[in-house]
Design an enzyme around this catalytic site. Sequence first.
Site: not given
Length: 371
Positions: A140, A39
């Site tokens: 998260r 990414k």
Amino acid sequence: MKTQYPCLIVDLNKIRQNAKLLTRLADTTVGAKVFGVTKVLSGNPEVALALLEGGCYGLADSRLENLRAIRLAVSVHPIYGDCPLMLLRLPAPSQVEEVVETADISLNSELETLQLLSQAAQKKNRIHQAILMVDLGDLREGIWCGDDQWEKSIGMVREIMVLPSLRLIGIGTNLACYGGVIPDRETMSRLLEIAARVEELAGYRLEIISGGNSSSVPMLYDHTMPAGINSFRLGESIILGKNVIDRSDLPGTYQDAAICQAEIIELKMKPSLPSGHIGQNAFGEELSYVDQGIRQRAILALGRQDVVFEGLKPRDPGHVILGASSDHLLVDVTDGRTQLKVGDVISFIPNYGALLALSTSPYIRKYFRNP
Ligand SMILES: *Cc1c(COP(=O)(O)O)cnc(C)c1O
């Protein structure tokens, strides 16, 4: 072909070598496989291929657009044609069709989404593979497995088991992302315990117990990773050769696989203190300046539209970045190693955030060298 600036130059061979070292380390220490994470370089297919050649078992990205481009490029490859692709960001309910079309595996934490994924896969006559994310304290993504919510989490696993076109192939965790929680023996053992309970419920062995991102790599180096953790998802450690816990260099890896270059458009001797009444700059900041007398200052054609300038490290240790506006980077080059002139190029090593921005900026030319 003439190089154009500002640019990002990616050395594919260095990425391949870094991947080779870390995939071997994961294999020899705990027999784990590595998903190479693309990414930070926008899912570039050449980078994806270099990761596979460096020994990555599969590829992972947070964006469907990136995975689609990788699928297109890799599917025709004679060796890596059917390597597994993993979606890292939790699937959005509105995108489940695209997810099952593009990704073999997705990371998940919401039952409703898993139900939708199963329905979408059923329509396409496929089985979608899911990894259930467990939050071990970093706050998260992931189901919460504290004692108070354990029953609820177990209930969720039972519900996942009955989904007809979805297979729970593993569990995983993500650390050092939001909360900065450092992976250690305790967190990894907790993941293994949870894996054992899920296996008991499922009645089969989980294929993947994914022990996190690059923040788990130091445990591989110092041989503290417990056996049983059999998969990692690695981006920054491979691409930048960094220990992401303290940002030290990972022994044996390259730190300069990605460099940024920009051109000098003004080079002048100027005072180091602004003159006149001082207020806010263009970004609403009030900076303080140190008087170092007259200095040689370079303006580069590179700015905040291209990069997070605080994340750039000049390759010449004598160069000091003074600041940036949207389109200009100011560098004190007085103590640089070489005599510069307008039109010369200055090089920087980007950190993760800077690289992410460089790769994403449409104004930055990208060059992939040493295929
Ligand atoms: C980005 C990401 C990774 C890779 O992180 P690195 O620190 O670059 O290795 C792994 N897992 C998930 C879920 C991610 O979003």
